[in-house]
Design an enzyme around this catalytic site. Structure first.
Site, PDB file in Angstrom:
ATOM      1  N   ASN A   1       0.810  -1.218   0.000  1.00  0.00           N
ATOM      2  CA  ASN A   1       0.000   0.000   0.000  1.00  0.00           C
ATOM      3  C   ASN A   1       0.846   1.272   0.000  1.00  0.00           C
ATOM      4  O   ASN A   1       0.562   2.222  -0.734  1.00  0.00           O
ATOM      5  CB  ASN A   1      -0.961   0.001   1.196  1.00  0.00           C
ATOM      6  CG  ASN A   1      -1.956  -1.141   1.100  1.00  0.00           C
ATOM      7  OD1 ASN A   1      -2.061  -1.790   0.059  1.00  0.00           O
ATOM      8  ND2 ASN A   1      -2.684  -1.402   2.180  1.00  0.00           N
TER       9      ASN A   1
ATOM     10  N   HIS B   1     -19.418  35.999 -29.474  1.00  0.00           N
ATOM     11  CA  HIS B   1     -20.585  35.252 -29.988  1.00  0.00           C
ATOM     12  C   HIS B   1     -20.340  34.706 -31.382  1.00  0.00           C
ATOM     13  O   HIS B   1     -21.278  34.515 -32.157  1.00  0.00           O
ATOM     14  CB  HIS B   1     -21.852  36.110 -30.017  1.00  0.00           C
ATOM     15  CG  HIS B   1     -22.102  36.868 -28.759  1.00  0.00           C
ATOM     16  ND1 HIS B   1     -22.865  36.387 -27.723  1.00  0.00           N
ATOM     17  CD2 HIS B   1     -21.642  38.079 -28.349  1.00  0.00           C
ATOM     18  CE1 HIS B   1     -22.889  37.281 -26.742  1.00  0.00           C
ATOM     19  NE2 HIS B   1     -22.148  38.311 -27.091  1.00  0.00           N
TER      20      HIS B   1
ATOM     21  N   SER C   1      -8.610  12.823 -47.729  1.00  0.00           N
ATOM     22  CA  SER C   1      -9.787  11.973 -47.642  1.00  0.00           C
ATOM     23  C   SER C   1      -9.598  10.793 -48.581  1.00  0.00           C
ATOM     24  O   SER C   1      -8.975  10.918 -49.634  1.00  0.00           O
ATOM     25  CB  SER C   1     -11.023  12.780 -48.052  1.00  0.00           C
ATOM     26  OG  SER C   1     -12.026  11.912 -48.529  1.00  0.00           O
TER      27      SER C   1
ATOM     28  N   LYS D   1      -9.762  17.163 -50.553  1.00  0.00           N
ATOM     29  CA  LYS D   1      -9.801  17.449 -49.116  1.00  0.00           C
ATOM     30  C   LYS D   1      -8.427  17.512 -48.451  1.00  0.00           C
ATOM     31  O   LYS D   1      -7.520  16.768 -48.783  1.00  0.00           O
ATOM     32  CB  LYS D   1     -10.623  16.368 -48.394  1.00  0.00           C
ATOM     33  CG  LYS D   1     -12.101  16.433 -48.664  1.00  0.00           C
ATOM     34  CD  LYS D   1     -12.817  17.545 -47.919  1.00  0.00           C
ATOM     35  CE  LYS D   1     -12.915  17.341 -46.441  1.00  0.00           C
ATOM     36  NZ  LYS D   1     -13.959  16.408 -46.042  1.00  0.00           N
TER      37      LYS D   1
ATOM     38  N   GLU E   1      -8.434  18.200 -34.706  1.00  0.00           N
ATOM     39  CA  GLU E   1      -9.692  17.536 -34.329  1.00  0.00           C
ATOM     40  C   GLU E   1      -9.440  16.456 -33.282  1.00  0.00           C
ATOM     41  O   GLU E   1     -10.206  16.289 -32.331  1.00  0.00           O
ATOM     42  CB  GLU E   1     -10.343  16.909 -35.566  1.00  0.00           C
ATOM     43  CG  GLU E   1     -10.842  17.924 -36.568  1.00  0.00           C
ATOM     44  CD  GLU E   1     -11.175  17.265 -37.900  1.00  0.00           C
ATOM     45  OE1 GLU E   1     -12.089  16.438 -37.937  1.00  0.00           O
ATOM     46  OE2 GLU E   1     -10.517  17.581 -38.913  1.00  0.00           O
TER      47      GLU E   1
HETATM   48  N1  ARG Z   1      -1.815  -3.406  -7.524  1.00  0.00           N
HETATM   49  C1  ARG Z   1      -2.243  -2.673  -6.388  1.00  0.00           C
HETATM   50  C2  ARG Z   1      -2.706  -1.303  -6.820  1.00  0.00           C
HETATM   51  O1  ARG Z   1      -2.355  -0.919  -7.873  1.00  0.00           O
HETATM   52  C3  ARG Z   1      -1.135  -2.512  -5.414  1.00  0.00           C
HETATM   53  C4  ARG Z   1      -1.574  -2.408  -3.986  1.00  0.00           C
HETATM   54  C5  ARG Z   1      -2.192  -3.655  -3.554  1.00  0.00           C
HETATM   55  N2  ARG Z   1      -2.409  -3.691  -2.155  1.00  0.00           N
HETATM   56  C6  ARG Z   1      -3.200  -4.623  -1.602  1.00  0.00           C
HETATM   57  N3  ARG Z   1      -3.335  -4.587  -0.350  1.00  0.00           N
HETATM   58  N4  ARG Z   1      -3.865  -5.455  -2.362  1.00  0.00           N
HETATM   59  O2  ARG Z   1      -3.428  -0.628  -6.131  1.00  0.00           O
END
Ligand code: ARG
Length: 462
Positions: free
Chosen positions: A110, A156, A277, A283, A290
């Protein structure tokens, strides 16, 4: 296949389920950041006496060898290992043996994934800031060549008042300047380290978060471990800044597309930035403009996508947050591509000066000059507006423009009119007289160009 986290599981998921959960098809783009983060982490583990130096050296060497292979594009990732973090950890263990399993001490995926994203965006945002600057430079160059090129100014989408073409181009310079400011300002928040927040609560190991932050070039650390792993504001902010930038480019595209049409013929895109085109031989389509206008929609979508992902996720990490990546990668690619194309498009486009100038003479966009003329001679502006409005009506009935109306008709409308109105009606004079600060008068525009140049060179020196 047994997972790195498989201890408490009695069976493994089927491949198609793995595939659904995996982020490796896209988060492999974070490979370098992931390894760099791990090198900083393991260095810190050694310095803090959490891992013996011998282990640290072996792990570092393994990571460096993986980094080298990553740069050569030699790593083969597998969906079975879900994401970039587990893929790298698995490769490390394969490379150096079970000691590789010590790398993840005092860390969680995490805080690891958050760290990777911060490192990634820091690099990309800096690149984007430079590309904005490049485009601004191109705009200044074009503006310099067209200070005295006149073009109708619109409100406008109706012709309003004639302006210097350079002035119009510089309007975009200033929009981009704000974009550049916003991206630069956002670096402050991107450049904070979440590493060491663990899964959410910190760790029992005596880690040094400031050390890893310093090793990775961060300006500081997230103060709160829960916030550190839950925060995706920095990505949303990036998507928001990108949306604003793309909105600016898209408005410009819309003008370039209009101006390239037969109805306007103000500019012509270089062959290198247009396409033909398959059916109509005559064209020449302004496809690139775009496309940028179209891609803007997807960038907005990415912003809304992530805002929506985040709105219902409780603290701290939820797998939902894996959805932060594809929109971000897609936006980075789109913004970088659009800025590069745009610079090329502007630098090479042909400006049909005569057509633009001719357009300023075939309308009533000099009517304000007449009203100002009367007001300067003491007539209340509101009254002057009315008098000129009636003159415009007379011209429309006669099928002529204000410059074609004889002085006798002017005199009938007001005794204040003299021969010099014809000079005031000249678009060149009209533009040049608008010397108020930030106006389109030639002297003002030249000063604006100098100011813009100074801004760019000052920042380049940083
Ligand atoms: N692949 C996960 C993500 O991109 C990484 C973190 C995963 N953590 C866990 N506790 N599953 O968020």
């Amino acid at each position: 296949m047994k997972k790195l986290w498989g201890g408490r599981f009695t069976k493994t998921a089927e491949e198609w389920v793995d595939e659904f959960g995996a982020s490796i098809p896209f988060d492999q783009q974070l490979v370098e950041e992931d390894i760099e983060g791990s090198i900083a982490h393991v260095t810190m583990l050694g310095k803090c006496g959490i891992l013996p130096n011998d282990d640290v050296e072996v792990i570092k060497a393994g990571l460096l060898s993986l980094l080298e292979k990553a740069k050569q594009g030699q790593l083969e990732f597998s969906v079975a290992y879900e994401d970039i973090h587990l893929n790298i950890e698995k490769m490390l263990i394969d490379e150096i043996g079970p000691v590789g399993g010590k790398l993840h001490t005092g860390r969680s995926r995490n805080d690891q994934v958050a760290t990777d994203m911060h490192l990634y965006l820091r690099k990309r945002v800096k690149e984007i800031i430079e590309l904005i600057q490049e485009l601004q430079k191109v705009l200044i160059e074009k503006a310099e060549a067209h200070v005295e090129t006149l073009i109708p100014g619109y409100t406008h989408l109706q012709r309003a008042q004639p302006i210097s073409f350079a002035h119009h181009l510089l309007a975009y310079f200033w929009m981009l300047e704000r974009d550049r400011e916003r991206f630069t300002e956002s670096l402050k928040r991107i450049n904070k380290s979440p590493l060491g927040a663990g899964a959410l609560a910190g760790t029992t190991f005596p880690i040094d978060r400031h050390l890893t932050a310093e090793l990775l070039g961060f300006d500081g650390i997230y103060e709160n471990s829960i916030d550190a792993v839950s925060d995706r504001d920095f990505i949303i902010e990036f998507l928001s800044n990108s949306s604003m930038l793309m909105m600016h480019l898209s408005r410009f595209c819309e003008e370039l597309i209009l101006w390239s049409s037969q109805e306007f013929r103000f500019v012509e895109m270089d062959d290198a930035f247009a396409t033909g085109s398959s059916i109509m031989p005559q064209k020449k389509n302004p496809d690139m403009a775009e496309l940028i206008r179209g891609k803007t929609g997807r960038v907005y979508g990415n912003l809304f996508g992530l805002l929506t992902v985040m709105k219902g996720t409780p603290l701290a990490y939820n797998k939902d947050m894996q959805e932060d990546k594809e929109g971000m990668f897609d936006t980075v690619k789109t913004v970088i591509g659009s800025l590069k194309i745009f610079a090329g498009m502007i630098a090479t486009m042909k400006v049909n000066e005569q057509v633009m100038e001719q357009a300023t003479k075939q309308d009533f966009s000099n009517a304000t000059e007449l009203a100002d003329y009367l007001a300067k001679k003491g007539m209340p502006f509101r009254e002057a507006h009315e008098v000129v409005g009636q003159l415009v009506l007379i011209c429309i009935e006669k099928g002529i423009f204000l410059a074609d109306l004889p002085l006798s008709d002017y005199k009938k409308a007001s005794e204040l009119f003299e021969q010099d109105i014809y000079d005031a009606l000249n678009p060149y004079t009209a533009v040049n007289r608008r010397q108020s600060a930030g106006g389109t008068g030639f002297t003002e525009v030249r000063q604006a160009i100098e100011k813009a140049k100074m801004l760019l060179t000052a920042d380049n020196g940083k």
